[in-house]
Write an enzyme that holds these catalytic residues in place. Sequence first.
Site, PDB file in Angstrom:
ATOM      1  N   TYR A 142       0.815  -1.217   0.000  1.00  0.00           N
ATOM      2  CA  TYR A 142       0.000   0.000   0.000  1.00  0.00           C
ATOM      3  C   TYR A 142       0.850   1.268   0.000  1.00  0.00           C
ATOM      4  O   TYR A 142       0.371   2.350  -0.318  1.00  0.00           O
ATOM      5  CB  TYR A 142      -0.950   0.033   1.208  1.00  0.00           C
ATOM      6  CG  TYR A 142      -2.039  -1.023   1.179  1.00  0.00           C
ATOM      7  CD1 TYR A 142      -2.253  -1.815   0.053  1.00  0.00           C
ATOM      8  CD2 TYR A 142      -2.860  -1.225   2.283  1.00  0.00           C
ATOM      9  CE1 TYR A 142      -3.233  -2.784   0.029  1.00  0.00           C
ATOM     10  CE2 TYR A 142      -3.851  -2.198   2.266  1.00  0.00           C
ATOM     11  CZ  TYR A 142      -4.030  -2.969   1.141  1.00  0.00           C
ATOM     12  OH  TYR A 142      -5.023  -3.939   1.124  1.00  0.00           O
ATOM     13  N   LYS A 189       3.495 -15.388   2.812  1.00  0.00           N
ATOM     14  CA  LYS A 189       3.448 -16.165   1.563  1.00  0.00           C
ATOM     15  C   LYS A 189       4.902 -16.486   1.230  1.00  0.00           C
ATOM     16  O   LYS A 189       5.440 -16.125   0.178  1.00  0.00           O
ATOM     17  CB  LYS A 189       2.749 -15.328   0.474  1.00  0.00           C
ATOM     18  CG  LYS A 189       2.380 -16.105  -0.760  1.00  0.00           C
ATOM     19  CD  LYS A 189       1.264 -17.115  -0.541  1.00  0.00           C
ATOM     20  CE  LYS A 189       1.024 -17.900  -1.821  1.00  0.00           C
ATOM     21  NZ  LYS A 189       0.208 -19.108  -1.625  1.00  0.00           N
ATOM     22  N   ASP A 221      -3.098 -17.935   2.144  1.00  0.00           N
ATOM     23  CA  ASP A 221      -4.269 -18.574   1.523  1.00  0.00           C
ATOM     24  C   ASP A 221      -4.853 -19.642   2.457  1.00  0.00           C
ATOM     25  O   ASP A 221      -6.071 -19.757   2.613  1.00  0.00           O
ATOM     26  CB  ASP A 221      -3.914 -19.157   0.141  1.00  0.00           C
ATOM     27  CG  ASP A 221      -2.556 -19.840   0.111  1.00  0.00           C
ATOM     28  OD1 ASP A 221      -1.787 -19.703   1.081  1.00  0.00           O
ATOM     29  OD2 ASP A 221      -2.253 -20.522  -0.882  1.00  0.00           O
ATOM     30  N   ASP A 245      -5.231  -6.513   6.105  1.00  0.00           N
ATOM     31  CA  ASP A 245      -6.447  -5.803   5.700  1.00  0.00           C
ATOM     32  C   ASP A 245      -7.539  -6.821   5.390  1.00  0.00           C
ATOM     33  O   ASP A 245      -8.682  -6.725   5.864  1.00  0.00           O
ATOM     34  CB  ASP A 245      -6.106  -4.958   4.449  1.00  0.00           C
ATOM     35  CG  ASP A 245      -7.196  -3.969   4.091  1.00  0.00           C
ATOM     36  OD1 ASP A 245      -8.153  -3.835   4.872  1.00  0.00           O
ATOM     37  OD2 ASP A 245      -7.079  -3.336   3.033  1.00  0.00           O
ATOM     38  N   ASP A 249     -10.759  -8.245   8.107  1.00  0.00           N
ATOM     39  CA  ASP A 249     -12.171  -8.120   7.721  1.00  0.00           C
ATOM     40  C   ASP A 249     -12.851  -9.488   7.762  1.00  0.00           C
ATOM     41  O   ASP A 249     -13.989  -9.603   8.206  1.00  0.00           O
ATOM     42  CB  ASP A 249     -12.284  -7.560   6.299  1.00  0.00           C
ATOM     43  CG  ASP A 249     -12.510  -6.061   6.303  1.00  0.00           C
ATOM     44  OD1 ASP A 249     -12.133  -5.407   7.299  1.00  0.00           O
ATOM     45  OD2 ASP A 249     -13.054  -5.528   5.314  1.00  0.00           O
TER      46      ASP A 249
END
Length: 356
Positions: A142, A189, A221, A245, A249
Amino acid sequence: MQKQIALVPGDGIGPDIIRETVEVLKAVGRRFRHTFCFTECLAGGIAIDRYGTALPSSTLETCQMSDAVLLGAVGGPKWDDMGGDERPEKALLGLRAGLGLFCNLRPAVLFPQLRKACTLRPEIIGDELDLMVVRELTGGIYFGERGRSAAGDSAFDTMSYTVMEIERITRMAFGIARKRKRLLHSIDKHNILETSRLWRETVKRVAREYPDVELKHMYVDNAAMQLVRNPHQFDVIVTENMFGDILSDEAAMITGSIGMLPSASLRHDNFGLYEPVHGSAPDIAGKDIANPIATILSAAMMLRYTFGMEEEAQTVERAVLQVLDAGLRTADIVTPGEEKVGTRAMGSAIAAAVAG
Ligand code: NAD
């Protein structure tokens, strides 16, 4: 103790929920003999209307000079279609960057009283759930370099992390895990991304300082799957900005009630900005409908993490449970047979429960 709190109500339901949270904090002050001094400042759409900018420098300065910041929410349809690049959300990014808030805490708590709101089957969720997602907030993709080719037919975003950035968020997460069940999952990852390899190496090295906390690694994942398959295997999760992020959520929505979820964004010295996870809900603003609990629980996090007032924080959390036990529900969490109350009544009931 005396503490200076900057209030940034923002837009939509922001002023409604901040007002009730201030009442609860005043009740805490009276019961535990603390003086909380509040300074209100503008940010978001209301600041664009008044000053032409979402984050006036006076607001940032007031926040910088305070001991902590309590924010409602910003944004709304009025500013969505405005031309130019001045948007209410710029206030959030400006506050995070201007205050150096690199550590985002997002608890996902399922209250036994609200089990029916949970989206998972009862045998998977059990009676309650209490997870904490620790998200790195100021690094990663980001904030990396980005761009488009001259022809506009390709684009790139860059993910980068330094050892320092990984170390400081990892230490925050271990510190929190130490105060909970002493179990930390680090999500990355590692099989694909070089940043994830640096992440894992660094997390493993920092882990030597916390031999009393069990550390587990998981690919992002798989973590996304495991969160809905068996959320109880987790207690504290630490991860980089974008993975955090998405996973925070996901974890939050398992609980099913957006009006109940608090958050904290912290700096290395535990200075923090506290806000509900939900947005400004313009559809119900000013109508005495909004659920103030997410903001009240954010204030409880402020008491715990920035002011070190654990007993006071637990008193607020117990007051919320007590009021839910008594059957009080705002419109977003009411089911047949329960008492529907407005924002003010919910806030007053929690403040009264804090008073004891
Ligand atoms: P939202 O969270 O504001 O609302 C989603 C739905 O949940 C709405 O039906 C709303 O009425 C309901 N809801 C939200 N909070 C509630 C509460 N406390 N009590 C009862 N019901 C509640 O999300 P949205 O509709 O996508 O966004 C509305 C505005 O908020 C947009 O302008 C968006 O950009 C902004 N927003 C701000 C923040 C922030 O300030 N941190 C976060 C998300 C969205």
